[in-house]
Every structure is written in C-alpha cells, then in structure tokens.
Design a protein around this motif. Structure first.
Motif, PDB file in Angstrom:
ATOM      1  N   ALA A  96     -26.874  28.602  -2.460  1.00  0.00           N
ATOM      2  CA  ALA A  96     -27.965  28.305  -1.526  1.00  0.00           C
ATOM      3  C   ALA A  96     -27.943  29.248  -0.329  1.00  0.00           C
ATOM      4  O   ALA A  96     -29.002  29.660   0.174  1.00  0.00           O
ATOM      5  N   PHE A  97     -26.738  29.622   0.117  1.00  0.00           N
ATOM      6  CA  PHE A  97     -26.638  30.535   1.255  1.00  0.00           C
ATOM      7  C   PHE A  97     -27.212  31.899   0.896  1.00  0.00           C
ATOM      8  O   PHE A  97     -27.913  32.527   1.708  1.00  0.00           O
ATOM      9  N   GLY A  98     -26.926  32.371  -0.313  1.00  0.00           N
ATOM     10  CA  GLY A  98     -27.492  33.638  -0.743  1.00  0.00           C
ATOM     11  C   GLY A  98     -29.004  33.598  -0.816  1.00  0.00           C
ATOM     12  O   GLY A  98     -29.703  34.522  -0.366  1.00  0.00           O
ATOM     13  N   LEU A  99     -29.562  32.510  -1.372  1.00  0.00           N
ATOM     14  CA  LEU A  99     -31.016  32.388  -1.510  1.00  0.00           C
ATOM     15  C   LEU A  99     -31.706  32.264  -0.152  1.00  0.00           C
ATOM     16  O   LEU A  99     -32.753  32.885   0.080  1.00  0.00           O
ATOM     17  N   THR A 100     -31.131  31.468   0.740  1.00  0.00           N
ATOM     18  CA  THR A 100     -31.757  31.310   2.061  1.00  0.00           C
ATOM     19  C   THR A 100     -31.611  32.573   2.906  1.00  0.00           C
ATOM     20  O   THR A 100     -32.475  32.873   3.731  1.00  0.00           O
ATOM     21  N   SER A 101     -30.533  33.327   2.691  1.00  0.00           N
ATOM     22  CA  SER A 101     -30.397  34.623   3.372  1.00  0.00           C
ATOM     23  C   SER A 101     -31.498  35.574   2.908  1.00  0.00           C
ATOM     24  O   SER A 101     -32.074  36.326   3.715  1.00  0.00           O
ATOM     25  N   LEU A 102     -31.787  35.555   1.606  1.00  0.00           N
ATOM     26  CA  LEU A 102     -32.887  36.364   1.077  1.00  0.00           C
ATOM     27  C   LEU A 102     -34.214  35.944   1.709  1.00  0.00           C
ATOM     28  O   LEU A 102     -35.025  36.793   2.090  1.00  0.00           O
ATOM     29  N   ALA A 103     -34.416  34.628   1.869  1.00  0.00           N
ATOM     30  CA  ALA A 103     -35.647  34.136   2.504  1.00  0.00           C
ATOM     31  C   ALA A 103     -35.739  34.607   3.956  1.00  0.00           C
ATOM     32  O   ALA A 103     -36.822  34.969   4.433  1.00  0.00           O
ATOM     33  N   CYS A 104     -34.605  34.604   4.661  1.00  0.00           N
ATOM     34  CA  CYS A 104     -34.600  35.112   6.042  1.00  0.00           C
ATOM     35  C   CYS A 104     -34.982  36.591   6.074  1.00  0.00           C
ATOM     36  O   CYS A 104     -35.786  37.031   6.899  1.00  0.00           O
ATOM     37  N   GLY A 105     -34.386  37.361   5.169  1.00  0.00           N
ATOM     38  CA  GLY A 105     -34.643  38.797   5.151  1.00  0.00           C
ATOM     39  C   GLY A 105     -36.066  39.161   4.775  1.00  0.00           C
ATOM     40  O   GLY A 105     -36.555  40.228   5.147  1.00  0.00           O
ATOM     41  N   LEU A 106     -36.742  38.282   4.045  1.00  0.00           N
ATOM     42  CA  LEU A 106     -38.120  38.553   3.608  1.00  0.00           C
ATOM     43  C   LEU A 106     -39.158  37.801   4.440  1.00  0.00           C
ATOM     44  O   LEU A 106     -40.355  37.864   4.121  1.00  0.00           O
ATOM     45  N   ALA A 107     -38.736  37.104   5.474  1.00  0.00           N
ATOM     46  CA  ALA A 107     -39.655  36.266   6.266  1.00  0.00           C
ATOM     47  C   ALA A 107     -40.812  37.104   6.818  1.00  0.00           C
ATOM     48  O   ALA A 107     -40.588  38.123   7.470  1.00  0.00           O
ATOM     49  N   PRO A 108     -42.067  36.673   6.563  1.00  0.00           N
ATOM     50  CA  PRO A 108     -43.216  37.468   7.014  1.00  0.00           C
ATOM     51  C   PRO A 108     -43.559  37.279   8.486  1.00  0.00           C
ATOM     52  O   PRO A 108     -44.264  38.102   9.068  1.00  0.00           O
ATOM     53  N   ASP A 109     -43.113  36.196   9.092  1.00  0.00           N
ATOM     54  CA  ASP A 109     -43.437  35.947  10.491  1.00  0.00           C
ATOM     55  C   ASP A 109     -42.299  35.153  11.133  1.00  0.00           C
ATOM     56  O   ASP A 109     -41.343  34.738  10.462  1.00  0.00           O
ATOM     57  N   ALA A 110     -42.414  34.935  12.443  1.00  0.00           N
ATOM     58  CA  ALA A 110     -41.315  34.329  13.204  1.00  0.00           C
ATOM     59  C   ALA A 110     -41.034  32.894  12.768  1.00  0.00           C
ATOM     60  O   ALA A 110     -39.871  32.494  12.638  1.00  0.00           O
ATOM     61  N   TRP A 111     -42.077  32.099  12.531  1.00  0.00           N
ATOM     62  CA  TRP A 111     -41.850  30.702  12.181  1.00  0.00           C
ATOM     63  C   TRP A 111     -41.284  30.560  10.778  1.00  0.00           C
ATOM     64  O   TRP A 111     -40.501  29.639  10.508  1.00  0.00           O
ATOM     65  N   SER A 112     -41.652  31.461   9.875  1.00  0.00           N
ATOM     66  CA  SER A 112     -41.020  31.464   8.553  1.00  0.00           C
ATOM     67  C   SER A 112     -39.530  31.768   8.678  1.00  0.00           C
ATOM     68  O   SER A 112     -38.701  31.186   7.963  1.00  0.00           O
ATOM     69  N   LEU A 113     -39.188  32.673   9.595  1.00  0.00           N
ATOM     70  CA  LEU A 113     -37.779  32.996   9.821  1.00  0.00           C
ATOM     71  C   LEU A 113     -37.029  31.798  10.373  1.00  0.00           C
ATOM     72  O   LEU A 113     -35.889  31.515   9.959  1.00  0.00           O
ATOM     73  N   VAL A 114     -37.636  31.059  11.298  1.00  0.00           N
ATOM     74  CA  VAL A 114     -37.001  29.859  11.848  1.00  0.00           C
ATOM     75  C   VAL A 114     -36.725  28.851  10.732  1.00  0.00           C
ATOM     76  O   VAL A 114     -35.622  28.283  10.634  1.00  0.00           O
ATOM     77  N   GLY A 115     -37.712  28.611   9.878  1.00  0.00           N
ATOM     78  CA  GLY A 115     -37.526  27.665   8.779  1.00  0.00           C
ATOM     79  C   GLY A 115     -36.430  28.102   7.824  1.00  0.00           C
ATOM     80  O   GLY A 115     -35.601  27.281   7.381  1.00  0.00           O
ATOM     81  N   ALA A 116     -36.403  29.392   7.508  1.00  0.00           N
ATOM     82  CA  ALA A 116     -35.366  29.902   6.613  1.00  0.00           C
ATOM     83  C   ALA A 116     -33.986  29.806   7.254  1.00  0.00           C
ATOM     84  O   ALA A 116     -32.986  29.554   6.572  1.00  0.00           O
ATOM     85  N   ARG A 117     -33.922  30.003   8.565  1.00  0.00           N
ATOM     86  CA  ARG A 117     -32.630  29.902   9.262  1.00  0.00           C
ATOM     87  C   ARG A 117     -32.116  28.456   9.252  1.00  0.00           C
ATOM     88  O   ARG A 117     -30.907  28.223   9.128  1.00  0.00           O
ATOM     89  N   VAL A 118     -33.017  27.484   9.393  1.00  0.00           N
ATOM     90  CA  VAL A 118     -32.603  26.077   9.309  1.00  0.00           C
ATOM     91  C   VAL A 118     -32.021  25.800   7.927  1.00  0.00           C
ATOM     92  O   VAL A 118     -30.964  25.172   7.784  1.00  0.00           O
ATOM     93  N   ALA A 119     -32.707  26.271   6.888  1.00  0.00           N
ATOM     94  CA  ALA A 119     -32.210  26.076   5.525  1.00  0.00           C
ATOM     95  C   ALA A 119     -30.891  26.804   5.311  1.00  0.00           C
ATOM     96  O   ALA A 119     -29.986  26.302   4.617  1.00  0.00           O
ATOM     97  N   GLN A 120     -30.743  27.969   5.907  1.00  0.00           N
ATOM     98  CA  GLN A 120     -29.484  28.719   5.793  1.00  0.00           C
ATOM     99  C   GLN A 120     -28.343  27.955   6.454  1.00  0.00           C
ATOM    100  O   GLN A 120     -27.224  27.894   5.926  1.00  0.00           O
TER     101      GLN A 120
END
Length: 473
Positions: free
Chosen positions: A78-102
């Motif tokens: 899960a950490f690997g997948l959520t890190s990928l989501a953080c790295g591909l986040a298209p905007d700031a709020w998507s990054l926040v959500g991915a960081r919570v999941a990470q």
C-alpha cells in the motif's frame, strides 16, 4: 530472524520516517508547481502525520491478530501504491488525499517492525536489533531531508518534487520481494479483537490536537481551530476513562479464566493503562515526547530558514544536515558498548551534548547571519546529531525492555504513536512559533528564539533521564 530479515524490516521502518521529512525541502517547489498556498502545504505535511499517528496502535493490534508479516507486506504494498499516487497527483488537493492514504499505509507497516524484532529475538540479539532500529529511525529522519534536496535539484526526467515520492516505488517492490523470503511470521498467542471505542476516541483526540496546531497559523487561527483544541482535553479524558474501565474488566476476566472460571475475556483496550506499570515504558516514554518534539520542529524550521532566509538551494539545505546524519550514526554504533558500561546515563550525556550543539547553532546564527555558511553550521549540527544518536536508540530499548511478547504489537504501537505524534507536534508548535515570529522579528531572531525553545525541551529530557532505571536490558 536472519540478518537479511532484519535488514528488510529496518527498510520498512526507514521508509515512513524518510517520507515524513523528505517533503520539507520540496515544499517551495510544490508551491510553485501546484499553486498550493501555505494552508494546503501544511496539509501535505499534516495529513500524512495525522493519519500515520492516529492508526499506528490499531496497526500494531491488527498485526498481533492477523500476523505481523502479513500486515507488513500489506503495508509495504500500500505504501508503494500511495507513493505512486502522490508522485502522479495532478493538483494540490489530490496530493493531500494521497498523503493521507500514504500515512495510513505507513501505520500498517511500521508497528510490525518493532513487534517482529521483539518477538523473534532475545537477549543480546534483541539489544543489537533495537539499537539498529534506533539508529535507522534517527538516520531516516535526517537522511529524508538530505535525499529530498538531492532529488528535487536533480529533477530526474523533469519530475521535480514528484521524485521524492516516486523513489519509494522501486524500494517498496524490493522490500516486498525480500519480505516474502526473509521476514518470519509472528503473532500474539492471545490475539485481541479491535477496540472500536478506544480506536475512535484516540483518533479524535489526536486529530483535535494536531490538526488545529498544524493548520492554525496558515489559516489565521479561525474559530474552528480554538473550538477543536478546546475539545481535545475532554476527548483525551474520555479515552483514558474508557480504556481504564476496559482494562480493569479484561484483567478481571483473564484472572477468572486462569483460575478455572468459565467467563470470557472482556474487551481488550487499544492502549491498556496497565502497561504503564512497566518501569521502562513508564519512565522512558515521557522522554520520547520532548525529544521528538524538538527533533521534528528543528528539522522543519531549519529547512525553512535555510531556503527562505539564506536562499540555500534544496541540495545545500539538505547537505547542511549531513554532519548530523554522520555523527548520529557514529554515536548509535558506540551506544551499545557505552550502555554496557554506563547504563542509562548515556542518555543524560547525550542530552548534554545535544544542548551544547544547539547553543553553538544559536551563536552561529547570532554572529554570522545572513552570511552563515555550511562551515559555520557544521560544529553545532554535528554535536547535536551526536547527542541525539546517544539518546534515541537507548530510549527505544528502555521503553520496550519489559513488554511481554504477546503484547509486542501493542507496545510497539504505543512507542511509535508517541514518537510520531510528538514529531508532528514539533512541526506544529516550534514551526508555528518560527513562522509567526519571522515577519515581525526577522528570520534570524525567529530562528534563535525557536532554538532556545528547543533547548527547553532538551532540558526536560535531561531531567527525565535522571529517573530512568540505571541498568538497561
């Protein structure tokens, strides 16, 4: 557990801690790229830290029940997948959500590390493994900031700040492959079900404390921040009452079962207050709080001061802490031998050395700002790192020394939750102090005042260290 198995679980311990700090030097680049603003940038840091801290004890309980290797593998994936989501986040709020999941993924993985070490080693092997865990934890926190600066400056394939998250993906894949072959499966002989009331109250307590402290400065301290902070002591008190009542009922039920009675065990609390009867945990854990508050606050403040105040690039801002990483590592290697000779007084000596390092940093800022160079920072940073390296690994050994194997997951969860919450509080409190003072007092004076506040936290750890049991098992 084999040496390669120990390396693998320590890799799992390093990833979450690196990622807590790796974003510090990447925040200015994120701001420019995503047009995030200070409040959202704070959430990039706080969202990860809050989710991580809130779920750590639950992660330890799940590992006790379902198997620690199984939860370690799930958390790593899960950490690997959520890190990928953080790295591909298209905007700031998507990054926040991915960081919570990470952060939630990290909370599944990290408690299994200490619990696996605790349940699969004993004697001198356990002492060495815990010392290596402490060294890994400290080095990861410093190395995260250094690595973040290097990756942002390298701008690999135009990824910029995204590389600080994408680098986790291949590391997580390697960790998964190694885990399947090398990490032993362990679990509690008497697993307890999830304590839902305790989990909810602990989550609410930590959220009402950390979110307003982290977001208050950037948001301008609106009414909701004060109302939320006001709710914290009531929720914390309710958590303690509920857990104490469940702990007493559970102990009475267990005594009845051991005496031949037919009663079933009661609800096992998420964080049993009876565990604080253990001397090492009762005396060592309170020291982890001021130590980690100072550590977390320092790492955040120094990154902001060097980049915004002295206009250091991300590489220089990271490399400024390289002496701290080096001396921390050296001290952590020396620690086991020194502990065998001087016991817990090594922690006291480490606090004194760290204090001298912070004083030297204060003098350097006062004397040389705004022309403070990496050379001017070196003595203070190096001494502070050496002192921290003498403290953290020994503290972890002391806290976990008396925890029985069947409660290894709970004990590990308590330890890392306290550490992670205090690191986040350090960013929230010392970071807020620094950011509030900088516009009016100037960056140099704000940094000096914040470092003096950190000296207060160090003084508290010194006083508490005098209460530690002299012998360290």
């Amino acid at each position: 557990m084999s040496p390669l198995g120990l390396f693998t679980v320590l890799l799992g311990a390093a990833l979450p801690l690196i990622d807590f700090f790796i974003v510090n030097v990447a925040l200015p680049t994120m701001d420019r790229d995503l047009h995030a603003g200070p409040a959202v940038l704070e959430l990039v840091v706080a969202g990860y830290g809050v989710a991580y801290a809130v779920l750590l004890v639950l992660g330890g309980r799940l590992g006790d029940t379902f198997g620690r290797r199984r939860l370690f593998l799930a958390g790593m994936a899960a950490f690997g997948l959520t890190s990928l989501a953080c790295g591909l986040a298209p905007d700031a709020w998507s990054l926040v959500g991915a960081r919570v999941a990470q952060g939630a993924s990290a909370a599944l993985m990290l408690p299994q590390v200490l619990a696996t070490i605790h349940s699969s080693t004993s004697g001198s092997r356990r002492a060495r493994a815990l010392s290596m865990y402490g060294a890994t934890a400290g080095l990861s926190m410093v190395a995260g900031q250094i690595l973040g600066g290097v990756l942002v400056a390298a701008d690999i394939a135009g990824t910029g700040w995204r590389a600080v998250f994408l680098v986790n993906v291949p590391v997580a894949l390697i960790g998964l492959l190694l885990s399947v072959r090398t990490v032993p499966e362990t679990r509690s002989d008497r697993p307890a079900p999830v304590d839902l009331p305790g989990t909810v109250l602990l989550a609410l307590s930590l959220i009402t404390l950390m979110v307003p402290l982290t977001e208050g400065q950037a948001a301008g301290w609106p009414l909701w921040t004060w109302l939320t902070l006001g709710a914290f002591p009531f929720l914390a008190a309710a958590f303690y009452v509920v857990e104490r009542r469940a702990d007493r009922a559970d102990q009475a039920a267990r005594s009845s079962l051991e005496g031949g009675g037919g009663r079933r065990a009661g609800r096992t609390p998420l964080l049993p207050p009876s565990m604080f009867a253990l001397q090492g945990l009762r005396r060592g854990l309170p020291m982890v709080v001021p130590f980690s508050i100072g550590f977390g606050g320092f790492m955040f403040v120094i990154a902001v001061a060097l980049q915004q105040g002295l206009r250091y690039g991300p590489v220089d801002a990271g490399l400024a802490l390289a002496p701290m990483a080096t001396t921390f590592f050296v001290a952590s290697l020396m620690g086991p031998r020194l502990v065998g000779r001087y016991g817990s007084r090594v922690v006291t000596a480490g606090g004194l050395i760290q204090a001298v390092g912070i004083v030297l940093l204060i003098l350097a800022v006062w004397r040389d700002w705004p022309d403070l160079s990496l050379t001017g920072l070196l003595p203070g940073v190096a001494l502070a790192g050496f002192g921290q390296g003498l403290q953290l690994p020994v503290l972890i050994r002391i806290v976990l020394a008396d925890v029985p194997n069947e409660r290894a997951g709970v004990g590990s969860g308590v330890m890392v939750t306290t550490q992670q919450s205090a690191l986040a509080l350090g960013v929230a409190t010392l970071g807020t102090l620094f950011l509030a003072l900088a516009p009016s007092a100037g960056m140099a004076n704000a940094l000096i005042i914040t470092l003096v506040a950190q000296l207060g936290a160090i003084a508290l750890t010194l006083l508490l260290s005098l209460r530690l049991p002299r012998a360290v098992s």
